[in-house]
Scaffold this active site. Structure first.
Site, PDB file in Angstrom:
ATOM      1  N   GLY A 258       0.839  -1.198   0.000  1.00  0.00           N
ATOM      2  CA  GLY A 258       0.000   0.000   0.000  1.00  0.00           C
ATOM      3  C   GLY A 258       0.869   1.240   0.000  1.00  0.00           C
ATOM      4  O   GLY A 258       1.955   1.249  -0.593  1.00  0.00           O
ATOM      5  N   CYS A 265       8.078   5.322  14.765  1.00  0.00           N
ATOM      6  CA  CYS A 265       9.089   4.292  15.048  1.00  0.00           C
ATOM      7  C   CYS A 265       9.812   3.781  13.809  1.00  0.00           C
ATOM      8  O   CYS A 265      10.990   4.048  13.638  1.00  0.00           O
ATOM      9  CB  CYS A 265       8.441   3.135  15.800  1.00  0.00           C
ATOM     10  SG  CYS A 265       7.641   3.677  17.316  1.00  0.00           S
ATOM     11  N   LYS A 328      -1.796   4.859  10.974  1.00  0.00           N
ATOM     12  CA  LYS A 328      -2.452   3.555  10.884  1.00  0.00           C
ATOM     13  C   LYS A 328      -3.748   3.630  11.697  1.00  0.00           C
ATOM     14  O   LYS A 328      -3.910   4.570  12.505  1.00  0.00           O
ATOM     15  CB  LYS A 328      -1.537   2.439  11.385  1.00  0.00           C
ATOM     16  CG  LYS A 328      -1.244   2.485  12.877  1.00  0.00           C
ATOM     17  CD  LYS A 328      -0.503   1.230  13.290  1.00  0.00           C
ATOM     18  CE  LYS A 328      -0.385   1.117  14.784  1.00  0.00           C
ATOM     19  NZ  LYS A 328       0.340  -0.069  15.210  1.00  0.00           N
TER      20      LYS A 328
HETATM   21  C1  UGA Z   1       6.204  -0.601  15.429  1.00  0.00           C
HETATM   22  C2  UGA Z   1       6.482  -2.087  15.681  1.00  0.00           C
HETATM   23  O1  UGA Z   1       5.514  -2.882  15.013  1.00  0.00           O
HETATM   24  C3  UGA Z   1       6.453  -2.394  17.183  1.00  0.00           C
HETATM   25  O2  UGA Z   1       6.775  -3.748  17.408  1.00  0.00           O
HETATM   26  C4  UGA Z   1       7.467  -1.481  17.881  1.00  0.00           C
HETATM   27  O3  UGA Z   1       7.481  -1.694  19.280  1.00  0.00           O
HETATM   28  C5  UGA Z   1       7.108  -0.027  17.609  1.00  0.00           C
HETATM   29  O4  UGA Z   1       7.128   0.205  16.190  1.00  0.00           O
HETATM   30  C6  UGA Z   1       8.119   0.832  18.297  1.00  0.00           C
HETATM   31  O5  UGA Z   1       9.274   0.854  17.890  1.00  0.00           O
HETATM   32  O6  UGA Z   1       7.789   1.439  19.327  1.00  0.00           O
HETATM   33  P1  UGA Z   1       3.970   0.879  15.323  1.00  0.00           P
HETATM   34  O7  UGA Z   1       4.828   2.019  14.916  1.00  0.00           O
HETATM   35  O8  UGA Z   1       2.916   1.079  16.357  1.00  0.00           O
HETATM   36  O9  UGA Z   1       4.874  -0.341  15.865  1.00  0.00           O
HETATM   37  O10 UGA Z   1       3.230   0.402  14.007  1.00  0.00           O
HETATM   38  P2  UGA Z   1       3.140  -0.912  13.084  1.00  0.00           P
HETATM   39  O11 UGA Z   1       1.953  -1.678  13.439  1.00  0.00           O
HETATM   40  O12 UGA Z   1       4.437  -1.627  13.049  1.00  0.00           O
HETATM   41  O13 UGA Z   1       2.878  -0.223  11.659  1.00  0.00           O
HETATM   42  C7  UGA Z   1       3.848   0.674  11.109  1.00  0.00           C
HETATM   43  C8  UGA Z   1       3.411   1.166   9.759  1.00  0.00           C
HETATM   44  O14 UGA Z   1       3.517   0.101   8.808  1.00  0.00           O
HETATM   45  C9  UGA Z   1       1.982   1.676   9.660  1.00  0.00           C
HETATM   46  O15 UGA Z   1       1.993   2.883   8.925  1.00  0.00           O
HETATM   47  C10 UGA Z   1       1.256   0.585   8.895  1.00  0.00           C
HETATM   48  O16 UGA Z   1       0.186   1.083   8.149  1.00  0.00           O
HETATM   49  C11 UGA Z   1       2.362   0.069   7.997  1.00  0.00           C
HETATM   50  N1  UGA Z   1       2.182  -1.318   7.519  1.00  0.00           N
HETATM   51  C12 UGA Z   1       2.144  -2.342   8.417  1.00  0.00           C
HETATM   52  C13 UGA Z   1       2.073  -1.571   6.159  1.00  0.00           C
HETATM   53  O17 UGA Z   1       2.122  -0.647   5.328  1.00  0.00           O
HETATM   54  N2  UGA Z   1       1.922  -2.867   5.732  1.00  0.00           N
HETATM   55  C14 UGA Z   1       1.885  -3.900   6.593  1.00  0.00           C
HETATM   56  O18 UGA Z   1       1.756  -5.069   6.133  1.00  0.00           O
HETATM   57  C15 UGA Z   1       1.991  -3.648   7.967  1.00  0.00           C
END
Ligand code: UGA
Length: 438
Positions: A258, A265, A328
């Protein structure tokens, strides 16, 4: 246990409330008086499901208090350092000001009180930081444990209370062993529930965190790179991800192609890691993370280009509805949000942009006051020449294409998260653009 939590942002505020919920007496400290006042009154300064209830419970039972005065934590047995390490302006490196200031304050506190509590670092830091801080703390009798945090926004409470694993970076010898026993007491509930606890050295503990985030970012950019190839060949990245994800060595998670990753983070952590690797003379070892970052940012360009393609000369003045602002769903965090970048770029190109988001409009109004916003989805969609879905909130995913078509001026949609059913939307008369799908 008597605990202090220094830094009451996402990580610290949730950690403080969870520790109080587990039965500890907790003082949360932050330099921002507004944040401390809100937390003390039971108002969550950010959107996080389950956190307001947890905060209220912890305040009501009297085990959680907040202050801007670190001196009020002098009797703590354990200090958790949870302050932010944002990207330094004009650099890829992390800003260590808040971590350094916290440790300096704790050193002074030990000197004044004569006490030697243990200090637990949870902030995400460049490898090598813990050893440096440990030397400062050892000089005043405190032992440092590096205990990285893996919580995800939107699931922060559950991730804190029931993490996949707990990592301790410790010095060898009796001081490390004594500190481990103290931290085991803090996490007694989790350890009783057999959550794995790994003990290691400082550098490994620091690297576990950045390596995990780097791997997740790489996985997302991998599938987004495949999306770029799909766009050139007519293949469908969602089917491709589904098929490769069935191999459980690869796994289905974090293969959602996407508009890419954002937040406070992943983007800054991969940049800080490359900056640290450069300092270590290991430029090439994590050089691929620069590509990961570039692929990620190109996906934002792609959405903007698709909007230009869809609207052509009519873009200036066209009404563009942006579904989503947070990086997100289940979050109101706008840091490095792809949604905000797409909205501001289309606005700069002259489009009449309206943004809607179930949680992130208040921070959007503060940070981007010139972007128009609409609280109701219907109001946002009314008269749109183009709809762009950039954050996959459930409210947007379940939109009915037939009803939605009656609201807009032109039924054209860019599905920046590949969460809609293209056949359903096309059969309702929409021109549908996905990312990496025909
Ligand atoms: C991330 C990590 O997943 C956590 O394990 C970590 O503790 C945290 O950073 C941190 O360092 O504090 P977070 O930033 O809350 O957590 O978000 P994620 O769920 O990892 O998503 C990050 C981004 O990736 C979002 O913008 C989401 O939309 C995107 N994403 C996620 C995708 O574009 N595709 C995916 O398949 C999954």
């Amino acid at each position: 246990m008597r605990i202090s939590v220094i830094g009451c942002g996402y990580l610290g505020a949730v950690h403080a409330a969870c520790m109080a919920d587990l039965g500890h007496h907790v003082v949360g400290v932050d330099v921002d008086p507004g944040k401390i006042a809100a937390l003390a009154e039971g108002r969550a300064p950010f959107h996080e499901p389950g956190f307001p209830e947890l905060l209220a419970r912890a305040l009501d039972c009297g085990r959680l208090t907040f202050t801007t005065d670190i001196a009020r934590t002098a009797d703590a047995q354990v200090h958790f350092v949870c302050v932010g390490t944002p990207q330094l302006p004009g650099s890829d490196a992390a800003d260590m000001t808040y971590v350094d200031a916290s440790v300096t304050a704790l050193v002074e506190l030990n000197k004044a009180s004569g006490r030697t509590p243990i200090v637990v670092g949870k902030s995400t830091v460049p490898v090598g930081t813990a050893a440096r801080l440990a030397a400062q703390l050892e000089a005043v009798g405190s032992t440092l444990i590096w205990n990285p945090e893996f919580l995800r926004e939107g699931y922060a409470v559950n991730d804190t209370l029931s993490p996949d694993r707990i990592v301790y970076g410790l010095p060898q010898g009796p001081a490390g062993e004594a500190a481990r026993e103290v931290l085991d007491e803090v996490y007694a509930d989790q350890l009783r529930r057999k959550i794995p606890r790994l003990t290691t050295d400082y550098a490994t503990a620091e690297l576990v965190k950045v390596a995990a985030n780097s791997f997740l970012a790489t996985k997302i950019s991998f599938i987004n790179a495949m999306a770029e190839i799909c766009e050139l060949t007519g293949a469908d990245v969602t089917q491709l991800a589904g098929a490769i994800g069935m191999d459980d060595r690869i796994g289905k998670k974090f293969l959602q192609a996407g508009v890419g990753f954002g937040g406070g983070c992943l983007p800054k952590d991969i940049r800080a890691f490359t900056a640290r690797a450069d300092e270590l003379g290991a430029h090439d070892s994590v050089g691929f993370l620069r590509e990961v970052d570039k692929i990620n940012l190109r996906r934002r360009d792609r959405v903007v280009h698709l909007a230009q393609e869809a609207l052509g000369d009519r873009l200036p003045g066209a009404k563009v509805t942006i579904l989503g602002a947070a990086f997100k769903p289940h979050s109101d965090d706008l840091r490095d949000s792809p949604a905000v970048e797409v909205a501001t770029r289309l606005s700069a190109l002259g489009a009449d942009v309206v943004v809607t988001d179930p949680a992130a409009l208040p921070p959007l109004a503060r940070l981007h006051p010139t972007l128009k916003q609409a609280e109701q989805i219907d109001g946002a969609l009314k008269g749109a020449d183009l709809v762009v879905l950039v954050t996959e909130w459930r409210e947007f995913v379940i939109l009915d294409p037939v009803e939605t078509a009656t609201l807009v001026n032109a039924p054209v949609i860019i599905d920046g998260r590949n969460v809609l059913n293209p056949a359903k939307w096309r059969s309702a008369g929409w021109t549908y653009y996905g990312l990496g799908r025909p």
